[in-house]
Design an enzyme around this catalytic site. Structure first.
Site, mmCIF file in Angstrom:
data_model
loop_
_atom_site.group_PDB
_atom_site.id
_atom_site.type_symbol
_atom_site.label_atom_id
_atom_site.label_comp_id
_atom_site.label_asym_id
_atom_site.label_seq_id
_atom_site.Cartn_x
_atom_site.Cartn_y
_atom_site.Cartn_z
ATOM 1 C CG HIS B 228 -2.152 1.069 1.439
ATOM 2 N ND1 HIS B 228 -3.210 0.763 0.693
ATOM 3 C CD2 HIS B 228 -1.941 2.190 1.859
ATOM 4 C CE1 HIS B 228 -3.784 1.982 0.673
ATOM 5 N NE2 HIS B 228 -3.096 2.889 1.658
ATOM 6 C CG HIS B 316 -10.343 3.320 1.915
ATOM 7 N ND1 HIS B 316 -11.263 3.782 3.011
ATOM 8 C CD2 HIS B 316 -8.927 2.996 2.406
ATOM 9 C CE1 HIS B 316 -10.273 3.697 4.145
ATOM 10 N NE2 HIS B 316 -9.047 3.544 3.687
#
Lengths: 292, 989
Positions: B228, B316
């Site tokens: 990430h 997300h």
């Protein structure tokens, strides 16, 4: 007298934003406008812009600052409560901001109304004004709430442009001359709220508002379930005004949802939103006793 | 839980009888939608307030704060249950963000002068269901066990929960003696999600140091090295195997690529060699309007002489899979913070969102998955509640439906901001204070970065509940107000650098800002939501609404003053700059971690990863005959990918800030779809910014023989089309990539990712649209309890911003007037035929006669066509423009009419599509790229023809007043009202 460019055909061609018109008389004495902001208010910049385009000297001041320096409120001829989500609209829309303003500044704001200040509350600002007791008026010694703006019948936030029906015979200073100023189908403001359903404490209150010329605007399509389709009301003087839709978002023609279909002729002159603010600036520039 | 001496007062507030109960009514409606025959529902707000309050104060709170005298009634304690009904209450679990509780606490203090603690919930009295059905209904509609407790009776605890202080001791994690199995176990059980090579590197590092790491050091490494945060797959060296000759991709002379045989090529740093290479080459070739690419939180371009525009799109996905509302809200909240943290702070002016979910009527829902309709409605609500409260218009988006997103939906959130051109860069200086602004730190969001880099399984909801969060938009709005004031101080910004606390929390924010100079942090200084956090939790918590600033000590007082005025909490966490460029962490006077910035940022091993590609076969024709043309048009308009998204759009405030010139819905009834939105960032200047996107998942879908390379080209082409159609200058378009892929540990998936990245390179170069930023999410798949893995289709979102030089020349897609001519630019007399991956194929299948190939972008013709159309628009020759994409040409014409028609002023069109006799009906539904549907004045065709030059175009019909869409040659004849009904009916939720 009328200020602003004459109704039709004289505005600059094209749909782009128009330069601020210079009005010699107003340039000499631009009235001062206060925009009350606090945490979560988010349409303060638009309200400032609308006041400035209409010819006022406008500034935004935080509610805490006004509580600390209440005298400042007395300096303004025009007061605006903008839209947004004050304090997150937690508990209910406008509830906490109204509580702060009512508990700490009632005397100042009611005093402003009594001295003839022009006051507008848009959306969250309208919600604040009714919970403070500034609307529908008349102002008494202590604040009284008689109407409310509560959850839309659809239980959902709705953003769309809605047709406004100006109330014939309304006392409202802000909406003067709105009817007939543009094609009726162009008299629209964007609505953007989840709690805008107008409810009064009794049918008698509604009757009283109607009979007293205090209803200023109604919805053509009553999308939020407001009693008697009421979108905006004023106080008995007509100078204190609140509405759910956002006139400050229609001060340029190219914000209309079908502006690309309009002719240059249709897009000339002040857009309906700007006209409201011009009315207020004009009224603020005239002595209170001299108004019609 | 501890029991305090004070009692908890319970307030119940409900609508006054006769004043309506929209929330209750809405629950009844939604219950019926899922087949539960609820006959009535009443909703009441519950406030639990704990504090030393007198009866009089309680009454003051009840009447002056909690109850509206006109529309509400309230009482203390719990009201009597309604006869024949079941009561159910929903409250947040301890530690879950409860924004209303915070606001009530502050308001009670202002009103009564008393400090209290507050918790809020909802009570529902439900008629027509029994207690267990009521609880089940609550779980399915209004509560999520990940964040909520459900009570079967009014909840009135004796005390509100509070944390207990954690016992402090420095935790050391033995790693030096672990074998491979031990390392893997530590990585998995510690939720580090580091692979074996990375764990070995850490082991060796500490072996060389002659000590064991502390827990906080390991966590810092895991956060910083997470997929990430560092994009290690995209930045790694990749060995790609596949046909290199006679491939759609020309593999010769690509930067950073090295062929090692006929079927093998090595790519060093895929991101740098494709996406970023295109940008740097374009800059070298003379594009001078990009200001900051790939280095900051967002990419920045020049808008006008004084104004720069920045843009970022985030995903997300995993948090949204577990808690769609909170996941989407914190997704947009995080992306907005990226913008606030760009340069020396930007002001957000627009947001975007794109969702990928399973078909809403899917009935086969694996354990651990939330039904897609609930996912969609809640992600929309999350973006709505956060974006609207922030006062940022949400203006552009898309929703794509595919059942492979069932366990792993995709939530893309984008944000655009403006900042002065002289404030586009900031650097922390040694001696600057590390200042945290905004929300307090809690245990929420622990391990979000590592969790998002993992693969979802059916048990993730239990295991990763702590990664899920609820946002508090008003906190972020206050932070924004304070930061913009601090930036715009007369003497210049009060801070020398700023970034947001996102994934990895303080660890990533401070680690990045201090990368070149080091930083020392006193973890005790962070304001906490409650006691009991360990020093490591403080360091890696991803609690929302926090920003980190580097502040020269001399500016601290002034910054504190501004923050106090805006009700923003400020904390000095430490100082930037250490003698040895280290990260030094201390707690309660003791050093708990010391890491060299060099190892932290450059120590990550970069193993060579394997990628492979073999073209998937084109499926055989599965259909006998063409469908009826009228039915096909209506079915396509009703296809959820194509159908009107008004139920979403109308919930978003797209007008706030007052600068939205082209809104998502425009036209005679304000229901017509806009290709892109246009904002006027500096009102009154007449210069605009168009915001659009492109996504072509079908073109890359392995199930139809698709190629991710073409998918990337198609997405760029579509994005450019959407921007050009509203009036953007194709020579001022910047784009972003968002790759969402299934696990790239699998060589086939990495191979498809490589091809998409190669497409990004070729597409950006050909269209001259530099990438300025991007983000990837490379582990999107869901493993069911029986071990079946559902991989999402490779999904590439291209988002674009384009400068609109003259707002007066903006064009919308609604048909304008009878007598006008319809033309298609980008298509000649012979229509395109490639039907693979089209919506038509997904609905009707293809026959032997249809061309099953997936569409290809012509990299010479596509950009030329875009510029030709832009020149027509610039010359004022185009009355409406619409890109031909999902559903093909007839759907585009139908949408044009839906936008322009209204009862009383009907508009219709009669078409004559050349060349379709030979190709069959399906070609009218082909989704081939680089085509534009334009409505023009017939009298100006000669000028148009001249300006188009060699760009192919074709006349296809005319606008009339019939109120019908007709094509006599094919038997098409439909009322525009019917088209409207089909298009708006599917998602009319």
């Amino acid at each position: 007298m009328r200020i602003g460019p004459s109704v039709k055909g004289s505005g600059p061609a094209g749909g782009g934003p128009q330069p601020i018109q210079a009005y010699p008389r107003l340039m000499q004495q631009r009235p001062r406008a206060l925009v009350v902001r606090t945490a979560g208010i988010n349409r303060d910049a638009e309200l400032l812009r609308a006041f400035k385009l209409a010819g006022a000297d406008a500034e935004a001041v935080h509610l805490d600052r006004l509580i600390a320096e209440p005298d400042r409120i007395d300096e303004y001829a025009i007061i605006g409560f903008p839209g947004g989500f004050s304090y997150g609209d937690d508990v209910a829309s406008g509830r906490i901001m109204a509580m702060h303003a009512r508990e700490r500044l009632w005397d100042r704001f009611s005093g402003a109304v009594e001295r003839g200040a022009l006051v507008i509350g848009v959306c969250n600002g309208f919600q604040v004004m009714v919970q403070m007791g500034l609307l529908p008026g008349p102002i008494g010694k202590s604040p009284v709430q008689r109407v409310a703006l509560t959850e839309n019948t659809g239980a959902r936030f709705v953003n769309k442009w809605v047709r406004m029906i100006p109330e014939p015979g309304s006392k409202c200073v802000w909406t003067r001359g709105l009817e007939g100023a543009v094609e009726p189908e162009l008299l629209m403001f964007p609505s953007a709220h989840g709690e805008g359903r107008f409810v009064a404490d009794s049918p008698e209150t509604l009757d009283e508002l109607e009979a007293g010329g205090q209803v200023a605007l109604r919805y053509e399509e009553n999308f939020n379930g407001s009693e008697r389709s009421i979108a905006g009301i004023c106080d008995p003087s007509g100078r204190v005004f609140g509405l759910m839709p956002h006139p400050e978002d229609f001060v340029h023609w190219n914000r209309h949802p079908w502006w690309t279909r309009l002719t240059e002729h249709e897009r000339s002159g002040s857009p309906p939103g700007l006209r409201l603010f011009q009315n207020a600036v004009e009224a603020a520039s005239s002595p209170v006793g001299a108004r019609a | 839980m501890t029991t305090a001496a004070t009692l908890v007062v319970r307030f119940e507030v409900r609508p006054r009888p006769g004043a309506g109960d929209p929330r209750g009514d809405d629950l009844v409606r939604r219950a019926w939608e899922i087949g539960v025959r609820l006959t009535a529902a009443r909703a009441a707000r519950v406030y639990l307030i704990e504090g030393d309050l007198s009866d009089e104060q309680v009454e003051t709170i009840r009447t002056r704060l909690l109850t509206d005298p006109v529309v509400e009634v309230s009482e203390l304690g719990a009201s009597e249950p309604v006869p024949e009904s079941a009561t159910v209450e929903v409250h947040p679990l301890p530690g879950v963000m409860d924004p209303t509780a915070q606001s009530v606490r502050d308001a009670v203090l202002a009103l009564t002068g008393t400090e209290v603690r507050v918790s809020t919930g909802w009570r529902y009295d439900l008629e027509g269901v029994d207690a267990s059905e009521a609880e089940d209904l609550a779980r399915r509609l209004v509560a999520n066990p990940v964040i909520n407790a459900i009570h079967a009776a009014p909840f009135h605890p004796e005390a509100l929960p509070s944390g207990t202080p954690a016992e402090f001791r420095v935790m050391r994690v033995p790693i030096r003696d672990l074998d491979d199995a031990g390392l893997e176990k530590l990585s998995r059980e510690g939720h580090l999600f580091l692979d074996l090579a990375e764990m070995r590197t850490i082991r060796e590092h500490y072996a060389a140091q002659g000590r064991e790491p502390t827990d906080i050091e390991l966590e810092t490494l895991a956060q910083t090295w997470s997929e990430h945060c560092v994009h290690k797959t995209l930045k790694s060296t990749i060995s790609y195997t596949g046909p290199l000759e006679s491939d759609a991709i020309d593999w010769s002379a690509r930067p950073g690529h090295e062929k090692s045989g006929a079927t093998e090529i090595t790519v060093r740093n895929l991101l740098k060699s494709t996406v970023a290479a295109a940008t740097h080459e374009l800059i070298a070739e003379g594009i001078d309007w990009t200001l900051s690419v790939f280095v900051d939180n967002a990419g920045i371009i020049r808008f006008d002489d004084e104004t720069a525009v920045c843009v970022k799109v985030e995903t997300h996905n995993h948090p949204s899979a577990l808690e769609p509302y909170g996941g989407a809200a914190t997704g947009i909240g995080g992306c907005i913070r990226d913008i606030i943290g760009t340069g020396l702070a930007a002001r957000p002016i627009a947001s975007t969102d794109v969702f990928c979910v399973a078909h809403p009527d899917t009935e086969d829902i694996p354990a651990g998955c939330i039904p897609p309709r609930r996912v969609l409605t809640e992600v929309v609500a999350g973006v709505r509640d956060y974006g609207n409260r922030m006062g940022i218009p949400t203006v552009n988006g898309a929703v794509l439906f595919d059942n492979r997103y069932i366990g792993n939906p995709l939530v893309f959130c984008g944000c655009v901001g403006v900042l002065p051109t002289d404030l586009i860069e900031g650097h922390a200086k040694p001696g600057d204070l590390i200042v945290a602004l905004g929300g307090r730190t809690g245990r929420d969001g622990i391990h979000g970065a590592t969790f998002s880099s993992a693969e979802l399984t059916d048990t993730h909801a239990d295991e990763f509940a702590h990664a899920v969060q609820i946002g508090n938009a008003i906190e972020e709005k206050r932070v924004l107000d304070a930061i913009l004031r601090a930036r715009d101080e007369a003497g210049g910004p009060l801070f020398s650098a700023i970034t947001d606390c996102g994934a990895g929390g303080f660890s990533s924010a401070v680690g990045e800002m201090g990368e070149r100079i080091g930083a020392s942090v006193t973890l005790d200084s962070a304001p906490l939501k409650y006691g009991g956090l360990t020093y490591t939790e403080i360091w890696i918590s991803e609690a929302q609404e926090r920003m980190v600033l580097a502040v020269p000590a001399s500016n601290l007082d002034r910054l504190r003053e501004i923050c106090d005025e805006e009700h923003v909490e400020l904390a000095v966490l430490g100082e930037f700059g250490t003698p040895d460029r280290e990260l030094v962490l201390s707690f309660q006077g003791e050093e708990v971690g010391r890491l060299s910035m060099e190892f932290l940022h450059e120590g990550l091993p970069t193993p060579t990863r394997s990628a492979s590609w073999s073209p998937s076969p084109t499926p055989k024709a599965g259909s006998e005959s063409d469908p009826d043309v009228n039915g096909a048009v209506l079915a396509l308009l009703a296809h959820p990918d194509i159908a009107s998204k008004h139920f979403i759009i109308r919930q978003y405030d797209h007008d706030v800030q007052g600068n939205t010139v082209v809104k998502p819905l425009m036209g005679a009834r304000a229901i017509g779809p806009a290709d892109s939105s246009v904002i006027e960032p500096n009102p009154g200047t007449g210069r605009g910014l168009a915001i659009g996107c492109g996504v072509q998942t079908g073109v890359g879908d392995p199930r139809v023989g698709g190629d991710p390379y073409q998918m990337a080209l198609g997405a760029i082409d579509e994005c450019v089309r959407n921007l050009v159609c509203v009036g953007a200058d194709p020579d001022r378009i910047a784009i972003l990539d968002n790759f969402c892929w299934p696990s790239c540990k699998k060589p086939e998936n990495l191979g498809s990712l490589v091809r998409a990245a190669e497409g990004c390179y070729d597409g950006a170069k050909a269209y001259r649209t530099p990438f300025v930023s991007g983000k990837d999410s490379l582990n999107n798949q869901f493993t069911t309890e029986d071990g079946r893995t559902i991989e999402i289709p490779p999904t590439l979102l291209i988002t674009g911003i384009g400068v609109v030089p003259d707002l007066d020349r903006c064009v919308t897609s609604d048909a304008k007037r009878p007598g006008n001519t319809l033309i298609v630019v980008g298509q000649g007399e012979t229509p395109p035929t490639a039907m693979g991956g089209s919506r038509y194929q997904s609905l009707f299948g293809l026959t032997e006669r249809d061309d099953p190939a997936t569409p290809r972008v012509d990299l010479e013709a596509g950009p030329r066509t875009a510029r030709a159309v832009a020149s027509l628009i610039r010359a004022g020759l185009v009355e409406s423009a619409h890109d031909i994409s999902d559903g093909g040409l007839l759907v585009a014409v139908a949408e044009l009419l839906i936008g322009g028609h209204k009862p009383g002023a009907p508009l219709g069109a009669e078409l004559e599509l050349p060349g379709h006799d030979d190709t069959g009906l399906s070609a009218a539904f082909c989704e081939s790229p680089s085509r534009y549907l334009l409505e023009v004045c017939a009298a100006r065709l000669p000028e148009i023809e001249k300006l188009l030059g060699s760009t192919p175009w074709v006349h296809i019909g005319a606008i009339d007043e019939s109120g019908r869409l007709g094509w006599a040659g094919a038997g098409l004849d439909l009322d525009v009202e019917e088209l409207t009904h089909a298009w708006r009916g599917t998602l009319n939720w």
